[in-house]
Structures are given as C-alpha cells and as structure tokens.
Design a protein around this motif. Structure first.
Motif, mmCIF file in Angstrom:
data_model
loop_
_atom_site.group_PDB
_atom_site.id
_atom_site.type_symbol
_atom_site.label_atom_id
_atom_site.label_comp_id
_atom_site.label_asym_id
_atom_site.label_seq_id
_atom_site.Cartn_x
_atom_site.Cartn_y
_atom_site.Cartn_z
ATOM 1 N N UNK A 189 38.139 11.665 36.835
ATOM 2 C CA UNK A 189 37.219 12.048 35.776
ATOM 3 C C UNK A 189 36.992 10.898 34.827
ATOM 4 N N UNK A 190 36.012 11.035 33.941
ATOM 5 C CA UNK A 190 35.668 9.982 33.001
ATOM 6 C C UNK A 190 35.966 10.352 31.575
ATOM 7 N N UNK A 191 35.391 9.616 30.615
ATOM 8 C CA UNK A 191 35.720 9.806 29.198
ATOM 9 C C UNK A 191 35.096 11.053 28.591
ATOM 10 N N UNK A 192 35.718 11.521 27.534
ATOM 11 C CA UNK A 192 35.241 12.680 26.790
ATOM 12 C C UNK A 192 33.811 12.468 26.303
ATOM 13 N N UNK A 193 32.995 13.526 26.408
ATOM 14 C CA UNK A 193 31.611 13.547 25.906
ATOM 15 C C UNK A 193 30.724 12.534 26.599
ATOM 16 N N UNK A 208 31.901 6.827 22.228
ATOM 17 C CA UNK A 208 32.500 8.125 22.545
ATOM 18 C C UNK A 208 33.761 8.364 21.725
ATOM 19 N N UNK A 209 34.534 7.324 21.471
ATOM 20 C CA UNK A 209 35.697 7.450 20.592
ATOM 21 C C UNK A 209 35.242 7.814 19.187
ATOM 22 N N UNK A 210 34.180 7.190 18.726
ATOM 23 C CA UNK A 210 33.630 7.513 17.407
ATOM 24 C C UNK A 210 33.168 8.965 17.355
ATOM 25 N N UNK A 211 32.512 9.424 18.418
ATOM 26 C CA UNK A 211 32.058 10.819 18.457
ATOM 27 C C UNK A 211 33.239 11.782 18.398
ATOM 28 N N UNK A 212 34.290 11.499 19.173
ATOM 29 C CA UNK A 212 35.468 12.361 19.167
ATOM 30 C C UNK A 212 36.104 12.396 17.780
ATOM 31 N N UNK A 213 36.153 11.253 17.128
ATOM 32 C CA UNK A 213 36.741 11.178 15.787
ATOM 33 C C UNK A 213 35.906 11.953 14.776
ATOM 34 N N UNK A 253 39.388 19.251 31.490
ATOM 35 C CA UNK A 253 40.720 19.052 30.924
ATOM 36 C C UNK A 253 40.652 18.148 29.696
ATOM 37 N N UNK A 254 39.866 17.070 29.798
ATOM 38 C CA UNK A 254 39.685 16.179 28.654
ATOM 39 C C UNK A 254 39.038 16.908 27.489
ATOM 40 N N UNK A 255 38.013 17.707 27.788
ATOM 41 C CA UNK A 255 37.340 18.468 26.730
ATOM 42 C C UNK A 255 38.305 19.415 26.036
ATOM 43 N N UNK A 256 39.158 20.077 26.801
ATOM 44 C CA UNK A 256 40.095 21.022 26.199
ATOM 45 C C UNK A 256 41.118 20.289 25.337
ATOM 46 N N UNK A 257 41.595 19.131 25.795
ATOM 47 C CA UNK A 257 42.587 18.405 25.002
ATOM 48 C C UNK A 257 41.986 17.880 23.705
ATOM 49 N N UNK A 310 25.969 25.347 29.760
ATOM 50 C CA UNK A 310 26.305 26.574 29.037
ATOM 51 C C UNK A 310 25.870 26.541 27.576
ATOM 52 N N UNK A 311 25.266 25.418 27.148
ATOM 53 C CA UNK A 311 24.830 25.301 25.761
ATOM 54 C C UNK A 311 25.243 23.967 25.163
ATOM 55 N N UNK A 312 24.674 23.643 24.014
ATOM 56 C CA UNK A 312 24.901 22.346 23.403
ATOM 57 C C UNK A 312 26.308 22.103 22.894
ATOM 58 N N UNK A 313 27.074 23.169 22.681
ATOM 59 C CA UNK A 313 28.433 23.023 22.153
ATOM 60 C C UNK A 313 29.487 23.029 23.258
ATOM 61 N N UNK A 314 29.085 22.749 24.480
ATOM 62 C CA UNK A 314 29.958 22.932 25.644
ATOM 63 C C UNK A 314 31.272 22.182 25.563
ATOM 64 N N UNK A 315 31.323 21.033 24.859
ATOM 65 C CA UNK A 315 32.542 20.228 24.828
ATOM 66 C C UNK A 315 33.203 20.235 23.449
ATOM 67 N N UNK A 316 32.998 21.334 22.710
ATOM 68 C CA UNK A 316 33.638 21.521 21.407
ATOM 69 C C UNK A 316 34.298 22.896 21.375
ATOM 70 N N UNK A 317 34.940 23.190 20.273
ATOM 71 C CA UNK A 317 35.597 24.489 20.122
ATOM 72 C C UNK A 317 34.615 25.649 20.140
ATOM 73 N N UNK A 318 33.315 25.371 19.912
ATOM 74 C CA UNK A 318 32.322 26.448 19.927
ATOM 75 C C UNK A 318 31.764 26.713 21.326
ATOM 76 N N UNK A 319 32.114 25.888 22.295
ATOM 77 C CA UNK A 319 31.627 26.093 23.648
ATOM 78 C C UNK A 319 32.146 27.378 24.256
ATOM 79 N N UNK A 320 31.316 28.048 25.071
ATOM 80 C CA UNK A 320 31.717 29.350 25.602
ATOM 81 C C UNK A 320 32.896 29.220 26.568
ATOM 82 N N UNK A 321 32.960 28.161 27.336
ATOM 83 C CA UNK A 321 34.091 28.016 28.256
ATOM 84 C C UNK A 321 35.376 27.603 27.530
ATOM 85 N N UNK A 322 35.348 26.619 26.624
ATOM 86 C CA UNK A 322 36.562 26.351 25.854
ATOM 87 C C UNK A 322 37.065 27.559 25.070
ATOM 88 N N UNK A 323 36.163 28.329 24.476
ATOM 89 C CA UNK A 323 36.578 29.519 23.724
ATOM 90 C C UNK A 323 37.248 30.530 24.644
#
Length: 336
Positions: A62-66, A91-96, A43-47, A308-321
């Motif tokens: 759950x815990x923090x993003x990434x 992690x905040x820096x990474x999200x930004x 849910x955090x990853x999707x938001x 599922x791959x290195x982009x799992x918690x970004x817009x390129x991740x197969x599950x978020x897509x």
C-alpha cells in the motif's frame, strides 16, 4: 422465477444465522490494523484517523495516507503506478492539519506506535516506489511532528514476491497476482506481522484451535447508514480469549477481489493470521466489503479514493465509523 425467490430467502437465512459479536476482555494497548492493497490503504486510514485506538499498523503493498485525494484517476496513477510520484510532504501536512482540526485523532498518540510496511520487489500492480512513498510518509511524520520520535517505522521492501500476501507454504504463484492473492512464497507474512506489531509470542505456534464465526455487519451500522459492506463479516477468537483472558485485537482488511464473495473463506482461514492469533492471544476481525456498480466499486475494494463520500479517510467516513463502532462492541472504548 421461483428460484430467484428461493435464492433471496437463502441469502437472508445466511445473515440470520450469523452470531452477534461477543464481548471480549480486550487490552487497549494491544490493538492493531493490517491490510493488503486497498486493505493496506484502509489500515493506514484507520491508524491516522484513530491513532489513539490503533497505535500499530501493518501495511502490505500500500501507499501513503490520503494519496488519492478523493480522485479515482489519481488513485490509479500516482497511488498505484507511482506516476507522477505522490507528494509525501504535502500528505504529511494534510495528516497533521486534519489531526489539528479534529477531523482525525491527535497524532501524539503514535508516540510509541509502530508502522510495518511490507511490499514485494516483483509487485506489478502497486509499484514498489508507491510502497516506498508509504514508508517515507511515516518516516517524515515521525521526523516532523513533535513528540513522535518514538514512532517505529520498518520498511520491509527487499523480498521477492508479487502483489499478494505471502504465506509459509511454497508453490508456483509467489511471482504472480492471482486469486485468492495468497502467494505460496515460503515466507509467513502473517507471522512477521504479528512479530513486528506485538513482539514475542506468548505461546508456541501450531494449528488454529479457536472459533471463526460470522456476524451480521448490517447489525452494526452507525445511524443506520450503509457503509457499503457485505452482509456478513468474520471474527476469529482464540481459545484463551473465549475463556475470558486478556486479549489483543487485530483488524485485518482484505484486498480488492479478496472478499468472501470472491474467494470464499480463503483469506480468513488460509492467510495465516489465525494460528498466530492463538500464539499471541489476539482476536482477529475480518470485515468484508461488497462489490457494486453504484457507487463504482466492482472489485470490492476498501474505500481509499472516495466512492463512499468525501470524508472517506477521516473519522467522518462511513467505513471508518463502522469499523470503530464494531471495535467498541468487541470491548475497546473509542475516544469521543
């Protein structure tokens, strides 16, 4: 060996009878995500990946993003036990940075967003300190990213329950983490989630009277890429939404070992979301994972460490897509 063939045919028949997703009259200002455990991380990853689509999120245990950074050993240590503690500022820096690079959506879309973080004091699986780090992530995001002063962060961590989703009924498993991970605690977490994310109900709450349907998750693959999900998922549609009235949407992510293959329809029917969905005119999407040994995911978790791959918690991740594609099919246009 004929019984194997019969079983395979039977499984194919289940998918064949799943209905296609309906087009709903969805209000883009009433779209949210919620999840338990691995579903909370999802849910955090999707938001964070799609803040323009999911301004509201409820994170249970759950815990923090990434947090995992693509490493299973970090997921099992820092992101579950809290040892060593996650570096929330990093992690905040990474999200930004990901928002600035275009890997994720613009965080300014959370200017009027909400993050409700619920976790139990008796959780022995995901340490309370990890959940507190999740709350700190949102608080620091609000305090450091320009324009996010209006982001509402509620840290609800003083309730006595274990690693489960509390439900309104009472019983003897509130202090345990046992299948189907719905704790009979006398606390209606689903109702509190709806109240935190959507405000006051539109109608009196009662028994769920809408339709719970299955749909083929494989039918909504993006570019025919396997998102490592089960054949079928679930959608609950309140009577008002089915009648064509404006409707919100909640995407509810189950936890590990809580998918339909493991617990049947316990999560999609008994977690309490459906009756509140009727009261709020909100459809509920229940996507389902699948267990696998290759990639290594024997407990059917959502991908929050990179199987599922290195982009799992970004817009390129197969599950978020996949998730955003299904949301589009239901009637919400995702920005491109």
């Amino acid at each position: 060996m004929r019984w194997i063939g019969a079983l395979c045919l039977g499984l194919l028949a289940v998918g064949a009878h799943a209905d296609p997703l309906p087009k709903l009259k969805l209000d883009p200002h009433r779209v949210a995500v919620a999840g338990l455990s691995s579903g909370a991380y999802m849910a955090t990853q999707m938001q964070i990946a799609y803040p323009d689509v999911f301004p509201y999120a409820a994170i249970v245990a759950g815990g923090p993003y990434a947090c995992a950074g693509g490493k299973l050993d970090v997921a099992l240590s820092s992101c579950m036990k809290g040892t060593p503690a996650a570096d929330v500022s990093a992690l905040v820096t990474k999200a930004t940075q990901r928002a600035q690079s275009g890997d994720n959506g613009a965080l300014k879309n959370l200017a009027h967003g909400k993050a409700y973080l619920l976790h139990g004091k008796d959780d022995a699986l995901v340490a309370p300190s990890v959940a507190e780090a999740g709350a700190q992530f949102y608080q620091r995001l609000r305090d450091t990213v320009p324009g996010l002063k209006g982001l509402q962060v509620v840290d609800d961590g003083n309730r006595a329950f274990a690693h489960n989703l509390p439900i309104a009924a009472t019983g003897d498993d509130c202090d345990k983490s046992v299948s189907p991970y719905l704790g009979h605690c006398g606390f209606d977490a689903a109702g509190e989630i709806f109240a935190q994310l959507y405000g006051k109900p539109l109608h009196a709450v009662g028994d769920a009277k809408g339709q719970l349907q299955t749909f083929s998750q494989n039918a909504y693959r993006v570019d025919n890429v396997d998102p490592l999900l089960a054949d079928d998922g679930y959608l609950y549609v309140p009577p008002s939404c089915a009648a064509g009235k404006p409707c919100g949407l909640l995407v509810a992510f189950h936890g590990c070992k809580q998918n339909a293959a493991a617990v049947g329809e316990a999560f999609v029917k008994d977690a309490g979301f459906n009756r509140w969905a009727d009261a709020y005119d909100v459809a509920v999407l229940y996507p389902q994972t699948r267990a696998s040994m290759a990639p290594l995911n024997p407990q059917a978790c959502w991908d929050w460490w990179g199987y599922s791959g290195g982009d799992y918690d970004t817009q390129r991740g197969v599950q978020p897509r996949w998730v955003i594609h299904v949301v589009e099919q239901l009637g919400i246009a995702a920005p491109r």
